[in-house]
Write an enzyme that holds these catalytic residues in place. Structure first.
Site, PDB file in Angstrom:
ATOM      1  CD  GLN A  79      20.267 -50.471  -3.151  1.00 53.53           C
ATOM      2  OE1 GLN A  79      20.616 -50.877  -2.799  1.00 53.53           O
ATOM      3  NE2 GLN A  79      19.181 -49.948  -1.969  1.00 53.53           N
TER       4      GLN A  79
ATOM      5  CB  CYS B 241      18.335 -53.537  -0.611  1.00 51.68           C
ATOM      6  SG  CYS B 241      17.671 -53.881   1.034  1.00 51.68           S
TER       7      CYS B 241
ATOM      8  CG  HIS C   7      21.598 -52.754   2.842  1.00 57.36           C
ATOM      9  ND1 HIS C   7      20.845 -52.298   2.055  1.00 57.36           N
ATOM     10  CD2 HIS C   7      23.342 -53.150   2.400  1.00 57.36           C
ATOM     11  CE1 HIS C   7      21.310 -52.217   0.795  1.00 57.36           C
ATOM     12  NE2 HIS C   7      23.066 -52.866   1.161  1.00 57.36           N
TER      13      HIS C   7
ATOM     14  CG  ASN D 128      25.920 -52.907  -0.564  1.00 62.20           C
ATOM     15  OD1 ASN D 128      24.742 -52.926  -0.886  1.00 62.20           O
ATOM     16  ND2 ASN D 128      26.369 -51.787   0.061  1.00 62.20           N
TER      17      ASN D 128
END
Ligand code: NAG
Ligand code: NAG
Ligand code: NAG
Ligand code: NAG
Length: 309
Positions: A131, A137, A262, A279
């Site tokens: 990102q 996110c 997140h 992630n």
């Protein structure tokens, strides 16, 4: 006389060893720092250099201290965040805010509908993306959920556009945070562009194309006790408290509260029920971009979960 000389000699020897050891550790930190700057292409102004180096040294000392502690279940390491203060890290990356009125629940739920010691691992079916320094996110979590749905349920491998959501999805706030569930709805209603057609820039721009040809049919909420069973089908968008995640390297992470900030993906679980998390901080973070999160509601992982349908 001889005794005095011996003592003096010994003292000299010891101070020399101490000097060499200090020199070595200074040199070692310099080497690690230079390697870090090169690997992550960090360029600082001369005014900033000493400041960043100071932060790096503090973070590096924390990393070494953590890794030397045998009671820890996970290891930390140098990555692209090692020159950032905790405040900078939180402000840049942890932009997710839960829906209005949402309260974290401390109640632990038992996962239902899966056999004990079952495990599933979708890591080889998903893409780890980056990102960058944009608080997007939510878009990566949503696109990840839609890509996984198509790949595993429909056998269609799409690399879809996060930037389209950052620029066009008015239900969220571009690089200042947003909502995976609304973004999945956006794709269902308007369609997604491919990543190649609508490339990632990491800054919010004008909307170049609000619609696209890849459309799922909607979004579905996952109950806290149903997360494991849902992951068995295909990966799920989840929200977590990632306040202490910046230097995670490997092992079973457990050092967190439940103030969700997140959005990521849950892409599996091991035989002990530990979650496998994907992630959006590139493969340089964690276990090649993934994390093992302790079983249970660690970091609030079961609390706000949705899937693309
Ligand atoms: C689809 O796009 C239109 C136009 O940009 C927008 O008004 C609408 O909210 C979008 N749909 C969803 C579900 O986000
Ligand atoms: C997705 O597509 C873009 C554009 O074609 C490409 O640059 C990128 O490497 C792809 N990402 C992954 C993780 O496959
Ligand atoms: C971060 O870790 C510290 C211990 O190192 C812990 O006390 C704290 O609760 C954690 N913070 C959050 C927000 O998870
Ligand atoms: C099997 O599951 C039990 C209960 O969840 C757990 O305590 C045990 O560690 C698991 N065994 C293995 C081999 O992971």
């Amino acid at each position: 006389m001889q005794k005095t000389l011996l003592v003096a000699g010994l003292a000299l020897l010891l101070s020399t060893i101490g000097y060499i050891q200090n020199q070595q550790s200074v040199d070692e930190v310099s080497m690690v720092y230079e390697g870090f700057k090169q690997k992550f292409q960090k360029t600082y102004t001369s005014a900033e250099e000493a400041y960043r180096r100071g932060i790096f040294e503090q973070n590096y000392a924390k990393i070494l201290a953590h890794n030397a502690d045998p009671t820890q279940t996970y290891q930390t390491g140098v990555n692209q965040f090692t020159d950032m203060t905790q405040d900078e890290f939180v402000a840049t990356y942890l932009t997710y805010t839960p829906p209005e009125g949402w309260q974290p629940s401390d109640e632990e739920v038992v996962q239902e509908g899966v056999a004990p010691n079952d495990s599933v691992d979708w890591r080889s079916s998903v893409r780890v993306k980056n990102q960058g320094s944009c608080g997007s996110c939510w878009a990566f979590s949503a696109v990840g959920a839609v890509e996984a749905f198509f790949k595993i349920k429909k056998g269609a491998d799409h690399n879809l556009s996060e930037q389209q959501l950052v620029d066009c999805d008015k239900a969220s706030n571009g690089c200042d945070g947003g909502y995976p569930d609304k973004a999945i709805k956006y794709i269902a209603a308007n369609g997604s562009q491919t990543q190649a057609a609508y490339q990632y820039t990491g800054v919010k721009g004008t909307c170049k194309s609000a619609t696209g040809s890849v459309k799922n049919s909607g979004v579905s909420t996952i109950a806290k006790s149903g997360l494991q069973a849902a992951i068995k089908d295909y990966p799920i968008s989840v929200c977590v408290d990632a306040s202490n995640w910046s230097n995670y390297k490997s092992g079973v992470f457990n050092n967190c509260n439940k103030n969700l900030n997140h959005a990521v993906m849950a892409v599996g679980y091991d035989a002990s029920g530990n979650w496998i998390i994907k992630n959006s901080w590139a493969t340089s973070w964690g276990e090649k971009g993934f994390m093992t999160l302790q079983a249970g509601d660690t970091c609030g992982v079961t609390q706000v979960a949705v899937k693309a349908i």
